[in-house]
Design a protein around this motif. Structure first.
Motif, PDB file in Angstrom:
ATOM      1  N   PRO A 195       6.371  97.488  37.327  1.00 46.47           N
ATOM      2  CA  PRO A 195       6.067  96.296  38.138  1.00 46.47           C
ATOM      3  C   PRO A 195       4.690  95.761  37.815  1.00 46.47           C
ATOM      4  O   PRO A 195       3.705  96.464  37.916  1.00 46.47           O
ATOM      5  CB  PRO A 195       6.128  96.819  39.574  1.00 46.47           C
ATOM      6  CG  PRO A 195       6.977  98.043  39.484  1.00 46.47           C
ATOM      7  CD  PRO A 195       6.701  98.634  38.131  1.00 46.47           C
ATOM      8  N   LEU A 196       4.644  94.516  37.404  1.00 45.80           N
ATOM      9  CA  LEU A 196       3.373  93.913  37.041  1.00 45.80           C
ATOM     10  C   LEU A 196       2.747  93.264  38.248  1.00 45.80           C
ATOM     11  O   LEU A 196       3.414  92.608  39.035  1.00 45.80           O
ATOM     12  CB  LEU A 196       3.568  92.860  35.944  1.00 45.80           C
ATOM     13  CG  LEU A 196       4.132  93.398  34.623  1.00 45.80           C
ATOM     14  CD1 LEU A 196       4.128  92.305  33.582  1.00 45.80           C
ATOM     15  CD2 LEU A 196       3.339  94.580  34.134  1.00 45.80           C
ATOM     16  N   GLY A 197       1.446  93.420  38.395  1.00 47.31           N
ATOM     17  CA  GLY A 197       0.761  92.902  39.574  1.00 47.31           C
ATOM     18  C   GLY A 197      -0.282  91.873  39.218  1.00 47.31           C
ATOM     19  O   GLY A 197      -0.509  91.539  38.071  1.00 47.31           O
ATOM     20  N   ALA A 250      -3.197  90.205  27.875  1.00 45.29           N
ATOM     21  CA  ALA A 250      -2.778  91.243  26.941  1.00 45.29           C
ATOM     22  C   ALA A 250      -2.565  92.573  27.661  1.00 45.29           C
ATOM     23  O   ALA A 250      -1.651  93.333  27.342  1.00 45.29           O
ATOM     24  CB  ALA A 250      -3.817  91.407  25.832  1.00 45.29           C
ATOM     25  N   VAL A 251      -3.398  92.839  28.657  1.00 42.06           N
ATOM     26  CA  VAL A 251      -3.251  94.079  29.425  1.00 42.06           C
ATOM     27  C   VAL A 251      -1.991  94.030  30.288  1.00 42.06           C
ATOM     28  O   VAL A 251      -1.389  95.057  30.585  1.00 42.06           O
ATOM     29  CB  VAL A 251      -4.501  94.321  30.300  1.00 42.06           C
ATOM     30  CG1 VAL A 251      -4.357  95.601  31.114  1.00 42.06           C
ATOM     31  CG2 VAL A 251      -5.750  94.397  29.442  1.00 42.06           C
ATOM     32  N   GLU A 252      -1.568  92.826  30.683  1.00 38.15           N
ATOM     33  CA  GLU A 252      -0.390  92.663  31.530  1.00 38.15           C
ATOM     34  C   GLU A 252       0.924  92.682  30.769  1.00 38.15           C
ATOM     35  O   GLU A 252       1.991  92.690  31.384  1.00 38.15           O
ATOM     36  CB  GLU A 252      -0.467  91.327  32.276  1.00 38.15           C
ATOM     37  CG  GLU A 252      -1.501  91.273  33.366  1.00 38.15           C
ATOM     38  CD  GLU A 252      -1.482  89.913  34.043  1.00 38.15           C
ATOM     39  OE1 GLU A 252      -1.163  89.882  35.235  1.00 38.15           O
ATOM     40  OE2 GLU A 252      -1.770  88.908  33.381  1.00 38.15           O
ATOM     41  N   ARG A 255      -2.931  95.654  36.036  1.00 34.95           N
ATOM     42  CA  ARG A 255      -1.483  95.805  36.104  1.00 34.95           C
ATOM     43  C   ARG A 255      -1.015  96.280  37.482  1.00 34.95           C
ATOM     44  O   ARG A 255       0.090  96.026  37.885  1.00 34.95           O
ATOM     45  CB  ARG A 255      -1.007  96.793  35.034  1.00 34.95           C
ATOM     46  CG  ARG A 255      -1.272  96.352  33.611  1.00 34.95           C
ATOM     47  CD  ARG A 255      -0.688  97.337  32.620  1.00 34.95           C
ATOM     48  NE  ARG A 255       0.756  97.380  32.701  1.00 34.95           N
ATOM     49  CZ  ARG A 255       1.571  96.646  31.946  1.00 34.95           C
ATOM     50  NH1 ARG A 255       1.063  95.814  31.056  1.00 34.95           N
ATOM     51  NH2 ARG A 255       2.865  96.736  32.069  1.00 34.95           N
ATOM     52  N   GLN A 256      -1.847  97.023  38.179  1.00 35.05           N
ATOM     53  CA  GLN A 256      -1.504  97.596  39.485  1.00 35.05           C
ATOM     54  C   GLN A 256      -0.231  98.428  39.401  1.00 35.05           C
ATOM     55  O   GLN A 256       0.720  98.256  40.175  1.00 35.05           O
ATOM     56  CB  GLN A 256      -1.377  96.489  40.532  1.00 35.05           C
ATOM     57  CG  GLN A 256      -2.691  95.771  40.794  1.00 35.05           C
ATOM     58  CD  GLN A 256      -2.608  94.756  41.912  1.00 35.05           C
ATOM     59  OE1 GLN A 256      -1.542  94.480  42.434  1.00 35.05           O
ATOM     60  NE2 GLN A 256      -3.742  94.214  42.283  1.00 35.05           N
ATOM     61  N   GLY A 282      -7.885 105.122  43.346  1.00 37.89           N
ATOM     62  CA  GLY A 282      -7.712 103.733  43.753  1.00 37.89           C
ATOM     63  C   GLY A 282      -6.949 102.911  42.739  1.00 37.89           C
ATOM     64  O   GLY A 282      -6.873 103.249  41.549  1.00 37.89           O
ATOM     65  N   ASN A 283      -6.333 101.811  43.193  1.00 38.60           N
ATOM     66  CA  ASN A 283      -5.582 100.897  42.321  1.00 38.60           C
ATOM     67  C   ASN A 283      -4.511 101.617  41.521  1.00 38.60           C
ATOM     68  O   ASN A 283      -4.293 101.320  40.341  1.00 38.60           O
ATOM     69  CB  ASN A 283      -6.526 100.152  41.372  1.00 38.60           C
ATOM     70  CG  ASN A 283      -7.369  99.111  42.072  1.00 38.60           C
ATOM     71  OD1 ASN A 283      -6.949  98.526  43.068  1.00 38.60           O
ATOM     72  ND2 ASN A 283      -8.572  98.899  41.580  1.00 38.60           N
ATOM     73  N   GLN A 284      -3.822 102.561  42.149  1.00 41.02           N
ATOM     74  CA  GLN A 284      -2.738 103.302  41.506  1.00 41.02           C
ATOM     75  C   GLN A 284      -3.205 104.112  40.295  1.00 41.02           C
ATOM     76  O   GLN A 284      -2.427 104.390  39.381  1.00 41.02           O
ATOM     77  CB  GLN A 284      -1.601 102.359  41.087  1.00 41.02           C
ATOM     78  CG  GLN A 284      -0.800 101.787  42.244  1.00 41.02           C
ATOM     79  CD  GLN A 284      -0.042 102.869  43.003  1.00 41.02           C
ATOM     80  OE1 GLN A 284       0.753 103.602  42.422  1.00 41.02           O
ATOM     81  NE2 GLN A 284      -0.296 102.988  44.296  1.00 41.02           N
ATOM     82  N   VAL A 285      -4.476 104.480  40.281  1.00 33.12           N
ATOM     83  CA  VAL A 285      -5.015 105.347  39.227  1.00 33.12           C
ATOM     84  C   VAL A 285      -5.150 106.757  39.783  1.00 33.12           C
ATOM     85  O   VAL A 285      -5.738 106.962  40.850  1.00 33.12           O
ATOM     86  CB  VAL A 285      -6.382 104.850  38.720  1.00 33.12           C
ATOM     87  CG1 VAL A 285      -6.956 105.813  37.684  1.00 33.12           C
ATOM     88  CG2 VAL A 285      -6.252 103.448  38.131  1.00 33.12           C
ATOM     89  N   PHE A 286      -4.592 107.712  39.074  1.00 29.24           N
ATOM     90  CA  PHE A 286      -4.682 109.114  39.451  1.00 29.24           C
ATOM     91  C   PHE A 286      -5.328 109.890  38.307  1.00 29.24           C
ATOM     92  O   PHE A 286      -5.324 109.433  37.162  1.00 29.24           O
ATOM     93  CB  PHE A 286      -3.282 109.677  39.756  1.00 29.24           C
ATOM     94  CG  PHE A 286      -2.557 108.923  40.833  1.00 29.24           C
ATOM     95  CD1 PHE A 286      -2.729 109.249  42.171  1.00 29.24           C
ATOM     96  CD2 PHE A 286      -1.726 107.859  40.514  1.00 29.24           C
ATOM     97  CE1 PHE A 286      -2.079 108.527  43.174  1.00 29.24           C
ATOM     98  CE2 PHE A 286      -1.068 107.144  41.500  1.00 29.24           C
ATOM     99  CZ  PHE A 286      -1.246 107.475  42.831  1.00 29.24           C
TER     100      PHE A 286
END
Length: 345
Positions: A10-12, A104-106, A141-142, A195-199
């Protein structure tokens, strides 16, 4: 079986904590894939102003701003003014450059890309670059992104990412070997939230308790498990790119980012390492980047170069909003290149 492309995790909405990006996004319209499974279509993204605010992430509550030498903004007051004037005079060219880099990142990706970051020398800012890649991918991208400190010594990747808790890599790997991993919550149960879906999962900070180098089979097992649930896995591989330890990481990698200090001697060393890796791992696409120190500071940013940034040099938890304007652009471009390189594998 070859990995099949998805219509994208899922792109954010891109992170809007950059003042330059905030201004540029006001007039931008685009479409983004909906959902994260093959065959799903696209839908027009609503304007940023109409989107609901993101829920606060545990462990990342903002505190009142305090002036501290360890948490300086990347740009000085004068550099911020100069950037704004330059952007105005060039009719928003720098803002457009940031938007293109963010796009480009998306870009849609195939399943679970793995990017290894290796330094050509100790102190080359390998961990800093790995943190930047993870933070920017999570912000733009979230989507679920995993950052792993897989160096053969103790590391500080979790500290750079502002992790909310300790998360030893050995604990994560033990869980994957002994327990079923069927969902995203299972995959991140022993990881730290950044944060921001980063683990993240990492090595101990105390060298005496650092883990042993990873073996090929155990790393193959853990990386393949992570790729089932993570859009991208960023791996900090340390500063021994031609070691057996790095070879284990590169066996499952789609791309490698090679971080080098500035200088002609280091450039020659980087070229030599690139040649060796291309011969040994021809399917792993390479993205070189030079990280400048204060002594080599230059105001203008060049392709494949991260200039000196006061915030990055402070060794505190990375905050994207504190990056210098040109650093933000260069780092986003680097992130896009790394992702595109991984997507070609």
């Amino acid at each position: 079986m070859a990995e099949q492309p998805r219509s994208g995790f899922p792109l954010g909405q891109p992170g809007t904590d950059s003042p330059v990006l905030q201004t540029a996004l006001r007039t931008r319209t685009r479409t983004t894939p909906v959902g994260g499974f093959p065959g799903m279509g696209t839908a027009a993204s609503p304007p940023p102003s109409s989107r609901p605010a993101a829920a606060p992430t545990a462990g990342l509550a903002t505190a009142p701003h305090k002036k501290s030498p360890s948490k300086k903004s990347g740009d000085t007051w004068w550099e911020r003014v100069r950037f704004e004037v330059t952007d105005a005079v060039t009719s928003g060219a720098l803002s457009e450059r940031l938007i293109r880099a963010s796009s480009a990142v998306e870009a849609p990706i195939t399943t679970g890309r793995r990017i290894v970051v290796l330094g050509t020398a100790g102190g080359a800012a390998t961990t800093t670059v790995a943190s930047l890649l993870a933070k920017l991918m999570g912000s733009i991208r979230q989507e679920p992104v995993m950052a792993v400190d897989a160096t053969d010594h103790s590391g500080n990747l979790l500290r750079c990412l502002g992790a909310s808790q300790a998360a030893p890599l050995t604990t994560l790997m033990r869980q994957f070997r002994t327990q079923p991993v069927r969902t995203l919550p299972d995959a991140v149960k022993n990881a730290a939230s950044c944060g921001n879906q980063v683990f993240a999962a990492g090595r101990p900070d105390v060298p005496a308790f650092a883990d042993a180098p990873l073996g090929l089979q155990e790393w193959t097992d853990v990386s393949s498990t992570l790729s089932r649930f993570m859009a991208v896995t960023i791996v900090d591989g340390g500063a021994s790119p031609l070691s057996r330890h790095a070879a284990a990481l590169l066996e499952t990698a789609h791309a490698v980012v090679l971080v080098s200090p500035p200088g002609s001697v280091e450039a020659a060393k980087l070229a030599s390492i690139q040649g060796s890796l291309a011969e040994t791992f021809p399917d792993v696409h390479q993205v070189p980047v030079v990280v400048r120190s204060r002594q080599n500071h230059e105001a203008a940013s060049s392709d494949g170069v991260l200039s000196y940034d006061r915030h990055l040099a402070s060794s505190s938890g990375l905050q994207l909003r504190k990056l210098g304007s040109r650093t933000r652009i260069a780092a986003t471009e680097l992130t896009g290149k790394a992702l595109m390189a991984a997507n070609r594998a």
